[in-house]
Design a protein around this motif. Structure first.
Motif, PDB file in Angstrom:
ATOM      1  N   ALA A  18      -3.208   0.589  -8.985  1.00  0.00           N
ATOM      2  CA  ALA A  18      -2.582   0.497  -8.028  1.00  0.00           C
ATOM      3  C   ALA A  18      -1.093   1.392  -7.934  1.00  0.00           C
ATOM      4  O   ALA A  18      -0.774   2.280  -7.080  1.00  0.00           O
ATOM      5  CB  ALA A  18      -2.360  -0.689  -7.038  1.00  0.00           C
ATOM      6  N   VAL A  19      -0.561   1.004  -8.977  1.00  0.00           N
ATOM      7  CA  VAL A  19       0.909   1.670  -9.484  1.00  0.00           C
ATOM      8  C   VAL A  19       0.559   3.355  -9.743  1.00  0.00           C
ATOM      9  O   VAL A  19       1.344   4.091  -9.225  1.00  0.00           O
ATOM     10  CB  VAL A  19       1.261   1.065 -10.608  1.00  0.00           C
ATOM     11  N   ILE A  22       0.031   4.960  -6.147  1.00  0.00           N
ATOM     12  CA  ILE A  22       0.915   4.964  -5.400  1.00  0.00           C
ATOM     13  C   ILE A  22       1.968   6.437  -6.085  1.00  0.00           C
ATOM     14  O   ILE A  22       2.465   6.931  -5.429  1.00  0.00           O
ATOM     15  CB  ILE A  22       1.643   3.750  -5.107  1.00  0.00           C
ATOM     16  N   PHE A  26      -0.038   8.963  -3.664  1.00  0.00           N
ATOM     17  CA  PHE A  26       0.437   8.852  -2.379  1.00  0.00           C
ATOM     18  C   PHE A  26       1.937   9.257  -2.183  1.00  0.00           C
ATOM     19  O   PHE A  26       2.060   9.834  -1.097  1.00  0.00           O
ATOM     20  CB  PHE A  26       0.340   7.035  -2.057  1.00  0.00           C
ATOM     21  N   VAL A  27       2.518   8.856  -2.811  1.00  0.00           N
ATOM     22  CA  VAL A  27       4.095   9.256  -2.649  1.00  0.00           C
ATOM     23  C   VAL A  27       4.183  10.856  -2.853  1.00  0.00           C
ATOM     24  O   VAL A  27       5.025  11.222  -1.992  1.00  0.00           O
ATOM     25  CB  VAL A  27       5.028   8.464  -3.744  1.00  0.00           C
ATOM     26  N   TRP A  30       3.076  12.031   0.472  1.00  0.00           N
ATOM     27  CA  TRP A  30       4.047  11.874   1.601  1.00  0.00           C
ATOM     28  C   TRP A  30       5.146  12.751   1.644  1.00  0.00           C
ATOM     29  O   TRP A  30       5.586  13.097   2.642  1.00  0.00           O
ATOM     30  CB  TRP A  30       4.456  10.294   1.227  1.00  0.00           C
ATOM     31  N   LEU A 109      -4.931   4.899   4.562  1.00  0.00           N
ATOM     32  CA  LEU A 109      -4.940   3.852   3.964  1.00  0.00           C
ATOM     33  C   LEU A 109      -5.587   2.527   4.970  1.00  0.00           C
ATOM     34  O   LEU A 109      -6.161   1.872   4.516  1.00  0.00           O
ATOM     35  CB  LEU A 109      -3.515   3.524   3.894  1.00  0.00           C
ATOM     36  N   SER A 142      -7.066   9.766  -5.303  1.00  0.00           N
ATOM     37  CA  SER A 142      -5.818  10.750  -5.350  1.00  0.00           C
ATOM     38  C   SER A 142      -6.043  11.993  -4.629  1.00  0.00           C
ATOM     39  O   SER A 142      -4.960  12.270  -4.035  1.00  0.00           O
ATOM     40  CB  SER A 142      -5.567  10.750  -7.007  1.00  0.00           C
TER      41      SER A 142
END
Length: 338
Positions: A18-19, A22, A26-27, A30, A109, A142
């Protein structure tokens, strides 16, 4: 019985994945618009501004529209996506491109969460293992989030279709598959499963759903863009000739056999053997080897386990028959694995 330390190990692996997802997917997605999302967004934005989409598949014209409206820096192209895909981006055209992309990421998501929820209802797995299996697909996920593509949303549609089938709502299941095919055409091959099972209600649902979507697209976007898609884009895409027809990175049997057996002076000057006959034979054998065993092994079994195995098998079959298969196509294998 599972050893007592196994849940703790599973939670640790889940948290690490998960880390990683993200922080590395995801970051960054974004924060920046650089992805394939502007390709879809620009087509929807042109319709929103009242510009006819007849030339949306012309690379130069589409690029000029991007430069004029300032959607993104860099190259854009809508091909080889079907016109019906534009429907998925129309709700976001009132937003600026980056804000629209962020909304799409949130929708992705939510789609992933709902997909896992539907599978939670029809399997014996708990949430920990459902999420763990999904995150083990971290590389395809990803790619899907970095490029803001549609494969997580298609995963949600596949899970929803299976859930409807388990509830004996086969027409609804078929209609949901037609929605997936409207985004990327290869899910339409799932009709093979319905025909093998003689599930005529699912076939009817698929045909009715597809007819409604295509009719709406013809009314909204016009006939000409669909004519161009059918005659100029689909004919090439179905042969794997659209993007990198000889590039092994396309991950399809079509590009593999093209790379080995078809010469092209600039793109593929040194094939293993230059023979169109061998290429045609290899393609025919490939389809036969993939489809015939599937039809033989998938029996007319309406038990929950039989249905689960048939649906789990049809997803990799779709990916293997596709003329292109980018890494994020493998998001759909989350369904098969669960």
């Amino acid at each position: 019985q599972s050893p007592g330390w196994l849940p703790a190990l599973e939670w640790f692996v889940l948290a690490a994945l998960a880390v990683t997802f993200i922080g590395h997917s995801f970051v960054p997605a974004w924060r920046t618009l650089k992805s394939e999302f502007p390709n879809y967004y620009l087509a929807a934005e042109l319709y929103h501004k009242g510009i006819p989409l007849d030339r949306v598949y012309e690379w130069t014209w589409f690029q000029r529209q991007n430069d004029h409206w300032g959607v993104r820096d860099g190259l854009v192209s809508f091909a080889p996506n079907p016109p019906t895909l534009i429907f998925s981006l129309m709700p976001f055209t009132r937003l600026q491109p980056l804000a629209a992309k962020r909304c799409w990421l949130v929708l992705s998501l939510i789609s992933l969460a709902v997909a896992l929820w539907t599978l939670r209802r029809v399997t014996v797995l708990g949430w920990r293992r459902l999420i763990l299996i999904a995150l083990l697909c971290v590389l395809p996920l990803s790619d899907d989030f970095l490029f803001a593509r549609h494969y997580v949303f298609i995963l949600f549609l596949v899970c929803a279709a299976y859930y409807a089938a388990r509830l004996e709502r086969h027409r609804t299941s078929g209609a949901i598959w037609s929605a997936a095919a409207a985004l990327k055409l290869f899910p339409a091959l799932a009709v093979i499963l319905f025909l093998r099972e003689r599930n005529w209600r699912a076939v009817a649902g698929f045909l009715v759903g597809a007819s409604m979507i295509v009719t709406a697209s013809l009314i909204v976007f016009g006939v000409e863009v669909h004519r161009v898609f059918l005659h100029e884009v689909l004919s090439q895409a179905s042969r794997g000739d659209w993007l990198g027809p000889y590039a092994l990175s396309q991950n399809s049997f079509t590009t593999l056999w093209s790379h080995l057996f078809l010469i092209e002076p600039e793109l593929n000057p040194t094939p293993l053997l230059n023979s169109s006959a061998v290429y045609a034979f290899a393609m025919a054998i490939t389809v036969t080897v993939l489809v015939i065993p599937f039809l033989v092994l998938v029996r007319h079994d309406k038990t929950p386990s039989g249905t689960a195995l048939a649906w789990a098998a049809v997803v990799p079959l779709l990916l293997l028959l596709s003329t292109t298969a980018a890494p994020d196509y493998s998001c759909l294998l989350v369904f098969s694995a669960i």
